[in-house]
Design a protein around this motif. Structure first.
Motif, PDB file in Angstrom:
ATOM      1  N   ALA A   1     -27.048   4.650  23.226  1.00 13.18           N
ATOM      2  CA  ALA A   1     -27.789   3.777  24.139  1.00 13.18           C
ATOM      3  C   ALA A   1     -26.819   3.055  25.075  1.00 13.18           C
ATOM      4  O   ALA A   1     -27.113   2.852  26.267  1.00 13.18           O
ATOM      5  N   TRP A   2     -25.676   2.638  24.546  1.00 15.66           N
ATOM      6  CA  TRP A   2     -24.663   1.984  25.383  1.00 15.66           C
ATOM      7  C   TRP A   2     -24.146   2.935  26.454  1.00 15.66           C
ATOM      8  O   TRP A   2     -23.999   2.542  27.620  1.00 15.66           O
ATOM      9  N   VAL A   3     -23.883   4.182  26.086  1.00 15.32           N
ATOM     10  CA  VAL A   3     -23.386   5.171  27.050  1.00 15.32           C
ATOM     11  C   VAL A   3     -24.409   5.377  28.164  1.00 15.32           C
ATOM     12  O   VAL A   3     -24.055   5.444  29.354  1.00 15.32           O
ATOM     13  N   ARG A   4     -25.693   5.459  27.807  1.00 13.32           N
ATOM     14  CA  ARG A   4     -26.735   5.625  28.833  1.00 13.32           C
ATOM     15  C   ARG A   4     -26.767   4.428  29.771  1.00 13.32           C
ATOM     16  O   ARG A   4     -26.906   4.585  30.998  1.00 13.32           O
ATOM     17  N   ALA A   5     -26.625   3.233  29.213  1.00 10.53           N
ATOM     18  CA  ALA A   5     -26.637   2.025  30.050  1.00 10.53           C
ATOM     19  C   ALA A   5     -25.434   1.992  30.981  1.00 10.53           C
ATOM     20  O   ALA A   5     -25.551   1.625  32.157  1.00 10.53           O
ATOM     21  N   VAL A   6     -24.271   2.376  30.471  1.00 13.23           N
ATOM     22  CA  VAL A   6     -23.047   2.358  31.273  1.00 13.23           C
ATOM     23  C   VAL A   6     -23.123   3.381  32.404  1.00 13.23           C
ATOM     24  O   VAL A   6     -22.697   3.111  33.537  1.00 13.23           O
ATOM     25  N   LYS A   7     -23.666   4.558  32.111  1.00 13.37           N
ATOM     26  CA  LYS A   7     -23.779   5.592  33.150  1.00 13.37           C
ATOM     27  C   LYS A   7     -24.759   5.191  34.250  1.00 13.37           C
ATOM     28  O   LYS A   7     -24.728   5.756  35.343  1.00 13.37           O
ATOM     29  N   GLY A   8     -25.612   4.216  33.959  1.00 12.20           N
ATOM     30  CA  GLY A   8     -26.535   3.725  34.974  1.00 12.20           C
ATOM     31  C   GLY A   8     -25.965   2.605  35.819  1.00 12.20           C
ATOM     32  O   GLY A   8     -26.625   2.151  36.764  1.00 12.20           O
ATOM     33  N   LEU A   9     -24.750   2.160  35.516  1.00 12.80           N
ATOM     34  CA  LEU A   9     -24.126   1.097  36.302  1.00 12.80           C
ATOM     35  C   LEU A   9     -23.670   1.633  37.653  1.00 12.80           C
ATOM     36  O   LEU A   9     -23.271   2.798  37.768  1.00 12.80           O
ATOM     37  N   PRO A  10     -23.708   0.803  38.689  1.00 14.43           N
ATOM     38  CA  PRO A  10     -23.225   1.261  40.001  1.00 14.43           C
ATOM     39  C   PRO A  10     -21.711   1.460  39.966  1.00 14.43           C
ATOM     40  O   PRO A  10     -21.017   0.808  39.189  1.00 14.43           O
ATOM     41  N   PRO A  11     -21.177   2.364  40.790  1.00 16.81           N
ATOM     42  CA  PRO A  11     -19.725   2.577  40.833  1.00 16.81           C
ATOM     43  C   PRO A  11     -18.995   1.295  41.231  1.00 16.81           C
ATOM     44  O   PRO A  11     -19.489   0.513  42.045  1.00 16.81           O
ATOM     45  N   SER A  12     -17.810   1.090  40.645  1.00 21.79           N
ATOM     46  CA  SER A  12     -17.007  -0.090  40.959  1.00 21.79           C
ATOM     47  C   SER A  12     -15.555   0.205  40.607  1.00 21.79           C
ATOM     48  O   SER A  12     -15.273   1.126  39.840  1.00 21.79           O
ATOM     49  N   PRO A  13     -14.610  -0.556  41.152  1.00 25.13           N
ATOM     50  CA  PRO A  13     -13.200  -0.344  40.840  1.00 25.13           C
ATOM     51  C   PRO A  13     -12.936  -0.508  39.344  1.00 25.13           C
ATOM     52  O   PRO A  13     -13.682  -1.215  38.647  1.00 25.13           O
ATOM     53  N   PRO A  14     -11.888   0.141  38.825  1.00 30.69           N
ATOM     54  CA  PRO A  14     -11.645   0.146  37.369  1.00 30.69           C
ATOM     55  C   PRO A  14     -11.584  -1.236  36.728  1.00 30.69           C
ATOM     56  O   PRO A  14     -12.189  -1.440  35.665  1.00 30.69           O
ATOM     57  N   LEU A  15     -10.873  -2.181  37.338  1.00 25.80           N
ATOM     58  CA  LEU A  15     -10.752  -3.505  36.723  1.00 25.80           C
ATOM     59  C   LEU A  15     -12.113  -4.175  36.606  1.00 25.80           C
ATOM     60  O   LEU A  15     -12.438  -4.787  35.577  1.00 25.80           O
ATOM     61  N   LEU A  16     -12.912  -4.074  37.646  1.00 28.49           N
ATOM     62  CA  LEU A  16     -14.243  -4.672  37.639  1.00 28.49           C
ATOM     63  C   LEU A  16     -15.177  -3.917  36.698  1.00 28.49           C
ATOM     64  O   LEU A  16     -15.950  -4.528  35.940  1.00 28.49           O
ATOM     65  N   HIS A  17     -15.102  -2.606  36.720  1.00 30.41           N
ATOM     66  CA  HIS A  17     -15.990  -1.789  35.880  1.00 30.41           C
ATOM     67  C   HIS A  17     -15.696  -2.025  34.399  1.00 30.41           C
ATOM     68  O   HIS A  17     -16.615  -1.966  33.569  1.00 30.41           O
ATOM     69  N   GLY A  18     -14.425  -2.299  34.058  1.00 26.08           N
ATOM     70  CA  GLY A  18     -14.091  -2.582  32.666  1.00 26.08           C
ATOM     71  C   GLY A  18     -14.857  -3.786  32.142  1.00 26.08           C
ATOM     72  O   GLY A  18     -15.326  -3.791  30.993  1.00 26.08           O
ATOM     73  N   GLY A  19     -14.991  -4.819  32.973  1.00 31.02           N
ATOM     74  CA  GLY A  19     -15.755  -5.999  32.564  1.00 31.02           C
ATOM     75  C   GLY A  19     -17.216  -5.689  32.355  1.00 31.02           C
ATOM     76  O   GLY A  19     -17.863  -6.234  31.445  1.00 31.02           O
ATOM     77  N   ARG A  20     -17.764  -4.793  33.159  1.00 33.38           N
ATOM     78  CA  ARG A  20     -19.175  -4.437  33.030  1.00 33.38           C
ATOM     79  C   ARG A  20     -19.410  -3.556  31.801  1.00 33.38           C
ATOM     80  O   ARG A  20     -20.448  -3.673  31.142  1.00 33.38           O
ATOM     81  N   LEU A  21     -18.446  -2.697  31.489  1.00 35.75           N
ATOM     82  CA  LEU A  21     -18.537  -1.925  30.255  1.00 35.75           C
ATOM     83  C   LEU A  21     -18.526  -2.853  29.046  1.00 35.75           C
ATOM     84  O   LEU A  21     -19.286  -2.660  28.086  1.00 35.75           O
ATOM     85  N   ALA A  22     -17.670  -3.866  29.111  1.00 34.42           N
ATOM     86  CA  ALA A  22     -17.564  -4.816  27.997  1.00 34.42           C
ATOM     87  C   ALA A  22     -18.853  -5.612  27.827  1.00 34.42           C
ATOM     88  O   ALA A  22     -19.314  -5.843  26.700  1.00 34.42           O
ATOM     89  N   ALA A  23     -19.446  -6.038  28.932  1.00 37.41           N
ATOM     90  CA  ALA A  23     -20.697  -6.800  28.861  1.00 37.41           C
ATOM     91  C   ALA A  23     -21.818  -5.952  28.268  1.00 37.41           C
ATOM     92  O   ALA A  23     -22.606  -6.424  27.424  1.00 37.41           O
ATOM     93  N   ALA A  24     -21.886  -4.683  28.685  1.00 41.92           N
ATOM     94  CA  ALA A  24     -22.913  -3.794  28.140  1.00 41.92           C
ATOM     95  C   ALA A  24     -22.690  -3.557  26.648  1.00 41.92           C
ATOM     96  O   ALA A  24     -23.657  -3.446  25.879  1.00 41.92           O
TER      97      ALA A  24
END
Length: 302
Positions: free
Chosen positions: A89-112
């Motif tokens: 379920a986490w992987v599905r949620a992460v794949k639905g996130l909008p593209p973003s730079p690695p440093l920023l995307h890491g924070g969004r992966l952590a929040a999810a």
């Protein structure tokens, strides 16, 4: 700094981190003993491909050390099937996130990750390990806790923040963690420069340089540790430590008559707010400890 990152991750996990539980091998690799109760400590400093984070759940769980769990014990809060379901379920949620730079995307992966909490325990510290690996950890400057170090220094309410507020807090934490790394690098180089002058002024430095190199790589040293590492007698190790202390190159930190421990006189940075371009410039001055005067510059990006 590897030790400081472990301390920060332990604080996030609500665990008391005792420096006595830290070991540093001959190559400078930091590890902790079984008495370090930080969840998922196996992942700290361990390699994991970015592809495996989203496409290889078995590798991801093995990275955390989930494979070592006894699912019939009281500490296993979830069965493996439940973990795998939540992880999917986490992987599905992460794949639905909008593209973003690695440093920023890491924070969004952590929040999810914190929202889905796949592991059932220690998911807060696990989220930081995941986010750091995706962001700052893709370079050599982080052992997995650079972002956690920055979060503990800034003191922001990141656990309850969301959206753009969380994005700003996360990026500020990465900056603070990187600046703290840089501050400590500069302080250690400054200490090395002062120590090299002391060594040059001595007619017979003996094993003093070896002792200082040993002390710089560890939170503290003892006479027994020095004797074992430098192949000295106990009396020889004590004499060497006494000389270093009298020269102001080491500090006796225990205040005891016996079982003494010694550390280099370099304090840990407590705030990253003052780090600036001056630190960045002085971080790459010549290495006074290279063989035959060779200039060695750190290859780790900050």
């Amino acid at each position: 700094m590897a030790i400081a990152e472990r301390q920060a991750l332990a604080r996030v996990d609500g665990v008391d981190f005792d420096l006595a539980n830290v070991t540093v091998d001959g190559r400078g690799t930091v590890s902790s003993s079984v008495y370090d109760l930080t969840n998922w400590k196996r992942a700290i400093g361990s390699p994991l491909t970015l592809e495996a984070i989203l496409s290889d759940p078995e590798a991801l769980l093995d990275w955390f050390g989930v494979a070592d769990i006894d699912y019939d014990s009281a500490v296993a809060h979830r069965q493996r099937a439940e973990i795998m379901q939540s992880l999917a379920a986490w992987v599905r949620a992460v794949k639905g996130l909008p593209p973003s730079p690695p440093l920023l995307h890491g924070g969004r992966l952590a929040a999810a990750w914190r929202q889905h909490a796949p592991l059932g325990r220690g998911d807060t510290v696990a989220s930081l390990l995941i986010g750091d690996r995706w962001g700052a950890g893709r370079w050599n400057g982080s052992q997995g806790g650079l972002t956690a170090l920055g979060l503990t220094l800034t003191g922001a309410a990141w656990k309850v923040a969301q959206g753009e507020v969380l994005d700003r807090i996360w990026l500020a934490a990465v900056t603070a963690g990187a600046q703290t790394h840089l501050q400590m690098e500069v302080r250690l180089r400054g200490y090395a420069a002062r120590a090299s002058q002391k060594l040059a002024a001595r007619r017979r430095p003996g094993r003093l340089k070896d002792l200082l190199l040993l002390a710089m790589a560890r939170p503290y040293v003892t006479s027994s540790h020095v004797a074992r590492s430098l192949e000295l007698t106990s009396a020889g190790a004590i004499k060497l430590l006494t000389i270093a202390t009298e020269e102001g190159l080491l500090l006796e930190r225990s205040g005891q008559a016996s079982y003494r421990s010694y550390a280099i006189p370099v304090s840990e940075p407590v705030s990253s707010s003052t780090a600036g371009s001056r630190l960045a410039a002085t971080a790459f001055e010549p290495d006074f400890w290279g063989e035959e005067g060779e200039i060695e510059v750190s290859q780790e990006p900050f």
